[in-house]
Design a protein around this motif. Structure first.
Motif, PDB file in Angstrom:
ATOM      1  N   GLY A  90      11.865   4.107  -3.420  1.00 26.93           N
ATOM      2  CA  GLY A  90      11.404   3.774  -4.761  1.00 26.93           C
ATOM      3  C   GLY A  90      10.606   2.491  -4.748  1.00 26.93           C
ATOM      4  O   GLY A  90      10.639   1.733  -3.771  1.00 26.93           O
ATOM      5  N   GLY A  91       9.886   2.255  -5.822  1.00 26.79           N
ATOM      6  CA  GLY A  91       9.123   1.017  -5.895  1.00 26.79           C
ATOM      7  C   GLY A  91       8.259   0.962  -7.135  1.00 26.79           C
ATOM      8  O   GLY A  91       8.158   1.923  -7.906  1.00 26.79           O
ATOM      9  N   LEU A  92       7.636  -0.175  -7.331  1.00 26.69           N
ATOM     10  CA  LEU A  92       6.701  -0.383  -8.430  1.00 26.69           C
ATOM     11  C   LEU A  92       5.681  -1.424  -8.006  1.00 26.69           C
ATOM     12  O   LEU A  92       5.870  -2.150  -7.034  1.00 26.69           O
ATOM     13  CB  LEU A  92       7.430  -0.813  -9.702  1.00 26.69           C
ATOM     14  N   TYR A  93       4.583  -1.487  -8.767  1.00 27.49           N
ATOM     15  CA  TYR A  93       3.610  -2.555  -8.528  1.00 27.49           C
ATOM     16  C   TYR A  93       3.007  -2.988  -9.856  1.00 27.49           C
ATOM     17  O   TYR A  93       3.080  -2.273 -10.868  1.00 27.49           O
ATOM     18  CB  TYR A  93       2.510  -2.115  -7.559  1.00 27.49           C
ATOM     19  N   GLY A  94       2.443  -4.182  -9.856  1.00 25.38           N
ATOM     20  CA  GLY A  94       1.808  -4.714 -11.048  1.00 25.38           C
ATOM     21  C   GLY A  94       1.097  -6.018 -10.721  1.00 25.38           C
ATOM     22  O   GLY A  94       0.968  -6.394  -9.546  1.00 25.38           O
ATOM     23  N   VAL A  95       0.667  -6.700 -11.761  1.00 28.49           N
ATOM     24  CA  VAL A  95      -0.166  -7.895 -11.614  1.00 28.49           C
ATOM     25  C   VAL A  95       0.547  -9.074 -12.272  1.00 28.49           C
ATOM     26  O   VAL A  95       1.032  -8.967 -13.401  1.00 28.49           O
ATOM     27  CB  VAL A  95      -1.541  -7.670 -12.271  1.00 28.49           C
ATOM     28  N   ARG A 118       0.823  -1.212   0.000  1.00 26.01           N
ATOM     29  CA  ARG A 118       0.000   0.000   0.000  1.00 26.01           C
ATOM     30  C   ARG A 118       0.860   1.265   0.000  1.00 26.01           C
ATOM     31  O   ARG A 118       0.496   2.272  -0.608  1.00 26.01           O
ATOM     32  CB  ARG A 118      -0.960   0.003   1.191  1.00 26.01           C
ATOM     33  N   GLN A 119       2.010   1.234   0.649  1.00 29.52           N
ATOM     34  CA  GLN A 119       2.910   2.380   0.603  1.00 29.52           C
ATOM     35  C   GLN A 119       3.374   2.637  -0.830  1.00 29.52           C
ATOM     36  O   GLN A 119       3.453   3.796  -1.267  1.00 29.52           O
ATOM     37  CB  GLN A 119       4.141   2.144   1.482  1.00 29.52           C
ATOM     38  N   VAL A 120       3.668   1.592  -1.558  1.00 31.57           N
ATOM     39  CA  VAL A 120       4.126   1.746  -2.934  1.00 31.57           C
ATOM     40  C   VAL A 120       3.021   2.339  -3.794  1.00 31.57           C
ATOM     41  O   VAL A 120       3.239   3.317  -4.528  1.00 31.57           O
ATOM     42  CB  VAL A 120       4.606   0.403  -3.508  1.00 31.57           C
ATOM     43  N   ILE A 121       1.828   1.775  -3.732  1.00 34.30           N
ATOM     44  CA  ILE A 121       0.765   2.263  -4.605  1.00 34.30           C
ATOM     45  C   ILE A 121       0.361   3.688  -4.221  1.00 34.30           C
ATOM     46  O   ILE A 121       0.070   4.525  -5.088  1.00 34.30           O
ATOM     47  CB  ILE A 121      -0.444   1.298  -4.615  1.00 34.30           C
ATOM     48  N   ASP A 122       0.391   4.016  -2.925  1.00 35.01           N
ATOM     49  CA  ASP A 122       0.081   5.389  -2.506  1.00 35.01           C
ATOM     50  C   ASP A 122       1.136   6.360  -3.031  1.00 35.01           C
ATOM     51  O   ASP A 122       0.803   7.470  -3.465  1.00 35.01           O
ATOM     52  CB  ASP A 122       0.002   5.474  -0.982  1.00 35.01           C
ATOM     53  N   ASN A 123       2.404   5.971  -2.986  1.00 31.51           N
ATOM     54  CA  ASN A 123       3.460   6.829  -3.524  1.00 31.51           C
ATOM     55  C   ASN A 123       3.313   7.004  -5.036  1.00 31.51           C
ATOM     56  O   ASN A 123       3.522   8.106  -5.558  1.00 31.51           O
ATOM     57  CB  ASN A 123       4.840   6.256  -3.197  1.00 31.51           C
ATOM     58  N   CYS A 124       2.962   5.937  -5.738  1.00 31.06           N
ATOM     59  CA  CYS A 124       2.732   6.051  -7.176  1.00 31.06           C
ATOM     60  C   CYS A 124       1.587   7.023  -7.466  1.00 31.06           C
ATOM     61  O   CYS A 124       1.662   7.815  -8.410  1.00 31.06           O
ATOM     62  CB  CYS A 124       2.421   4.678  -7.773  1.00 31.06           C
ATOM     63  N   MET A 138       5.362   2.999 -11.232  1.00 28.36           N
ATOM     64  CA  MET A 138       6.467   3.017 -10.294  1.00 28.36           C
ATOM     65  C   MET A 138       6.809   4.452  -9.917  1.00 28.36           C
ATOM     66  O   MET A 138       6.334   5.398 -10.541  1.00 28.36           O
ATOM     67  CB  MET A 138       7.672   2.259 -10.836  1.00 28.36           C
ATOM     68  N   PHE A 139       7.612   4.605  -8.876  1.00 34.21           N
ATOM     69  CA  PHE A 139       7.925   5.937  -8.376  1.00 34.21           C
ATOM     70  C   PHE A 139       9.347   5.963  -7.843  1.00 34.21           C
ATOM     71  O   PHE A 139       9.940   4.931  -7.515  1.00 34.21           O
ATOM     72  CB  PHE A 139       6.957   6.346  -7.258  1.00 34.21           C
ATOM     73  N   CYS A 193      -6.795   2.026  -5.969  1.00 29.02           N
ATOM     74  CA  CYS A 193      -5.947   1.558  -4.860  1.00 29.02           C
ATOM     75  C   CYS A 193      -6.601   0.392  -4.134  1.00 29.02           C
ATOM     76  O   CYS A 193      -5.958  -0.620  -3.841  1.00 29.02           O
ATOM     77  CB  CYS A 193      -5.681   2.702  -3.891  1.00 29.02           C
ATOM     78  N   GLU A 194      -7.878   0.530  -3.849  1.00 28.04           N
ATOM     79  CA  GLU A 194      -8.586  -0.529  -3.128  1.00 28.04           C
ATOM     80  C   GLU A 194      -8.687  -1.800  -3.971  1.00 28.04           C
ATOM     81  O   GLU A 194      -8.570  -2.920  -3.451  1.00 28.04           O
ATOM     82  CB  GLU A 194      -9.965  -0.026  -2.719  1.00 28.04           C
ATOM     83  N   ALA A 195      -8.879  -1.625  -5.290  1.00 25.49           N
ATOM     84  CA  ALA A 195      -8.993  -2.790  -6.166  1.00 25.49           C
ATOM     85  C   ALA A 195      -7.685  -3.582  -6.203  1.00 25.49           C
ATOM     86  O   ALA A 195      -7.691  -4.820  -6.095  1.00 25.49           O
ATOM     87  CB  ALA A 195      -9.390  -2.349  -7.570  1.00 25.49           C
TER      88      ALA A 195
END
Length: 260
Positions: free
Chosen positions: A148-153, A99-105, A164-165, A123-125
């Protein structure tokens, strides 16, 4: 001239329209409506489709042509960056601060974009997909500070990058290199980066015709997968070890998907 878009039904597992029927202008716009339920999102990604819309817009679904991808053994880091990276004491983890990563993105300003497509509903999804073991984050740490970070599926053997951020120079680039390193070791050959830009291409991204992407990514996503957390398997990776990855050229930090 008005644009006609197919509207999705209320059934979250109903098939999407054929991505090859997406509009040329705006490129890749395919359908509207539906929801962001886990079943709908997994169906979309498996079909080469992703959601992208702004607050106040209807939910829009896209499959652009061409499609931007990385080979997991083909992320490029500049010689200067690798030289600095060898002296770095940063570390990289997975699925420890999703959640920290997606919030930063969501909060990172984007050039040419007044706001963010990563709405509260998005974000919730993706939080829901993360709890089910399909959405993953890569985190880059300077001590206890997330830089820094990134997210995906992840579905089958295919990773669909979302965003990413960087909170410090090079943070997102290290996250991308670490993700590619991890996936390459597991035999996952491809990362979807969605939409081309100069930063992505300088990092080694390639532009594929949509038909090729749909065939290859669909086959990879259709393979047997093991949803679940990556934190233990990924461990805590010294960022410095990424300096000696074999594929190297000049590059600059850039985004996965639609933002830096």
């Amino acid at each position: 001239m008005p644009i006609y878009l197919p509207e999705l039904s209320d059934d979250p597992v109903a098939p999407f329209p054929d991505p090859r029927t997406a509009l040329r202008d705006p490129d890749g716009l395919l359908a509207m409506g539906g929801d962001l339920s886990p079943a709908r999102l997994l169906t979309a990604y498996s079909s080469g489709i992703f959601p992208w819309y702004s607050e106040g817009q209807p939910l829009l679904w896209w499959s652009p042509d061409p499609r931007t991808v990385f080979r997991t053994n083909g992320v490029h880091l500049s010689r200067r960056f690798r030289r600095d990276l060898r002296r770095s004491d940063w570390t990289v983890t997975a699925d420890t601060a999703f959640r920290q990563v997606i919030d930063n993105c969501a909060q990172t300003p984007r050039a040419g974009q007044p706001g963010t497509w990563i709405t509260r509903a998005m974000c919730e999804a993706y939080d829901g997909l993360h709890e089910l073991g399909y959405a993953h984050s890569i985190e880059v740490w300077d001590g206890v500070i997330l830089v820094g970070g990134l997210y995906g599926v992840a579905i089958g053997r295919m990773f669909f990058g979302e965003s990413m951020f960087s909170a410090a120079p090079g943070g997102s680039k290290i996250a991308l290199a670490a993700l590619a390193h991890h996936l390459d070791l597991r035999g996952w050959p491809l990362i979807d980066a969605q939409v081309e830009n100069a930063h992505l291409m300088s990092l080694g991204a390639m532009s594929w015709p949509r038909d090729r992407f749909l065939d290859i990514a669909g086959a990879l996503a259709g393979e047997a997968g093991e949803p679940g957390t990556w934190s233990e398997r990924f461990g805590r990776l010294p960022a410095s070890c990424l300096a000696d990855e074999p594929v190297v050229t000049t590059g600059a930090a850039g985004p996965i998907g639609r933002g830096t």
